[in-house]
Design an enzyme around this catalytic site. Structure first.
Site, mmCIF file in Angstrom:
data_model
loop_
_atom_site.group_PDB
_atom_site.id
_atom_site.type_symbol
_atom_site.label_atom_id
_atom_site.label_comp_id
_atom_site.label_asym_id
_atom_site.label_seq_id
_atom_site.Cartn_x
_atom_site.Cartn_y
_atom_site.Cartn_z
ATOM 1 C CG HIS A 153 -4.036 -1.520 -1.452
ATOM 2 N ND1 HIS A 153 -5.163 -2.273 -1.700
ATOM 3 C CD2 HIS A 153 -4.357 -0.704 -0.421
ATOM 4 C CE1 HIS A 153 -6.127 -1.931 -0.846
ATOM 5 N NE2 HIS A 153 -5.668 -0.962 -0.066
ATOM 6 C CG MET A 198 -11.206 3.394 2.638
ATOM 7 S SD MET A 198 -9.620 3.356 3.490
ATOM 8 C CE MET A 198 -8.523 3.506 2.099
ATOM 9 C CG ASP A 226 -6.321 -2.672 3.538
ATOM 10 O OD1 ASP A 226 -5.265 -2.358 4.101
ATOM 11 O OD2 ASP A 226 -6.928 -1.925 2.740
ATOM 12 C CG HIS A 247 -9.361 0.276 -0.035
ATOM 13 N ND1 HIS A 247 -8.726 0.067 1.173
ATOM 14 C CD2 HIS A 247 -10.696 0.253 0.240
ATOM 15 C CE1 HIS A 247 -9.639 -0.063 2.127
ATOM 16 N NE2 HIS A 247 -10.842 0.046 1.590
ATOM 17 C CB SER A 270 -0.890 0.005 1.240
ATOM 18 O OG SER A 270 -1.406 1.310 1.427
ATOM 19 C CG ASP A 330 -5.094 2.470 1.121
ATOM 20 O OD1 ASP A 330 -6.067 1.700 1.076
ATOM 21 O OD2 ASP A 330 -3.950 2.123 1.466
ATOM 22 C CG MET A 354 -11.782 -2.588 5.802
ATOM 23 S SD MET A 354 -10.311 -2.031 4.895
ATOM 24 C CE MET A 354 -9.261 -1.365 6.182
ATOM 25 C CG MET A 376 -8.286 7.378 2.939
ATOM 26 S SD MET A 376 -7.284 7.479 4.434
ATOM 27 C CE MET A 376 -6.479 5.868 4.394
HETATM 28 C C1 DX5 Z 1 -6.282 1.684 5.903
HETATM 29 C C2 DX5 Z 1 -5.926 1.375 4.468
HETATM 30 C C3 DX5 Z 1 -4.784 0.447 4.346
HETATM 31 C C4 DX5 Z 1 -3.498 0.938 4.921
HETATM 32 C C5 DX5 Z 1 -2.888 -0.222 5.614
HETATM 33 O O1 DX5 Z 1 -7.443 2.402 5.982
HETATM 34 O O2 DX5 Z 1 -7.016 0.800 3.765
HETATM 35 O O3 DX5 Z 1 -4.603 -0.037 3.021
HETATM 36 O O4 DX5 Z 1 -2.582 1.429 3.962
HETATM 37 O O5 DX5 Z 1 -1.803 0.213 6.332
HETATM 38 P P1 DX5 Z 1 -0.980 -0.744 7.295
HETATM 39 O O6 DX5 Z 1 -0.472 -1.893 6.469
HETATM 40 O O7 DX5 Z 1 0.097 0.153 7.780
HETATM 41 O O8 DX5 Z 1 -1.909 -1.198 8.383
HETATM 42 ZN ZN ZN Z 2 -6.532 -0.164 1.727
#
Ligand code: DX5
Ligand code: ZN
Length: 226
Positions: free
Chosen positions: A39, A77, A181, A75, A14, A41, A146, A43
């Site tokens: 990956h 969010m 994840d 991903h 990620s 992320d 998750m 947000m």
């Molecule tokens: C969290 C994200 C993850 C995040 C995981 O909301 O969806 O993909 O990058 O990070 P680690 O591996 O540090 O828990």
């Molecule tokens: Zn993620």
């Protein structure tokens, strides 16, 4: 696009935990070490409190990742993810995962992802019961479980996640990828794999390490990944 590799057992670094000032270099480091699923992320400051990155970053990385034989696993969010699917697909996403909790129209959102030519993922928060997938049979290509509450990297893997993964594995068709994840590293990848996870997102355990390539290999070994 080589989306078949989403059906292998793989670790997906990620980039949330990477050094954004050296993003291309960091992606090259993990791809040289064997990573083929990157990956991303996204947000929005609403579904989860932080704002991270958007389709511009997917567009910036897509050429490099695809040329190296990899795929971009987005991903989302974000609230009402269906509104953003087209932007991410045209930026070069190969899979797009939407949260079950983020829209009242989850079938519509998943259908939009497939219509845009991407693999459709559905993500479940830790508080969403495994039974949520029952209504979605046939509507998704991968299931993201998750293993922390979404929004931040670096959180500890929630106890109970192995059992949740195992419960999901029993409810869905054989061969459907289950992505985990949050809090994934050498100590947690093995138990998640035993429950039936096949894709292992890892942010801080890889990019927070002094040697991301070595850290990638350590998570891959623990997960039994290719
Ligand atoms: C969290 C994200 C993850 C995040 C995981 O909301 O969806 O993909 O990058 O990070 P680690 O591996 O540090 O828990
Ligand atoms: Zn993620």
């Amino acid at each position: 696009m080589n989306v078949e590799l989403l059906r292998d057992v793989r670790v997906a670094p990620s980039i949330l935990a990477s050094d954004f000032a050296r993003l291309g270099e960091q992606v090259a480091e993990v791809m040289d070490a064997g990573a083929r699923v990157i990956h991303v992320d996204v947000m929005d400051g609403h579904f989860v409190p932080p704002i991270s990155i958007g389709a511009l970053i997917v567009d910036a990385l897509a050429g490099q990742v695809h040329d190296a034989g990899g795929v971009i696993d987005v991903h989302l969010m974000v609230e009402r993810p269906e509104r953003l699917v087209a932007d991410f697909a045209s930026a070069g996403a190969d899979s797009i995962t939407v949260h079950f909790e983020a829209t009242p129209h989850v079938h519509y959102a998943l259908h939009a992802v497939r219509e845009a030519g991407c693999n459709a993922g559905v993500a479940l928060n830790p508080g969403t019961p495994a039974t949520a997938v029952d209504a979605l049979a046939g509507a998704y290509d991968l299931l993201l479980c998750m293993t922390v509450d979404p929004g931040w990297g670096g959180q500890p893997y929630l106890p109970g996640s192995d059992a949740k993964v195992a419960a999901l594995r029993e409810r869905i068709p054989a061969g459907t990828p289950i992505e985990v994840d949050g809090g994934i590293g050498p100590a947690t990848a093995g138990p998640a794999a035993a429950g039936g996870a096949t894709l292992f997102v890892a942010g801080s355990s890889i990019f927070g390490a002094d040697d991301p390539a070595a850290a990638y290999r350590a998570v891959a070994a623990a997960a039994g990944a290719v």
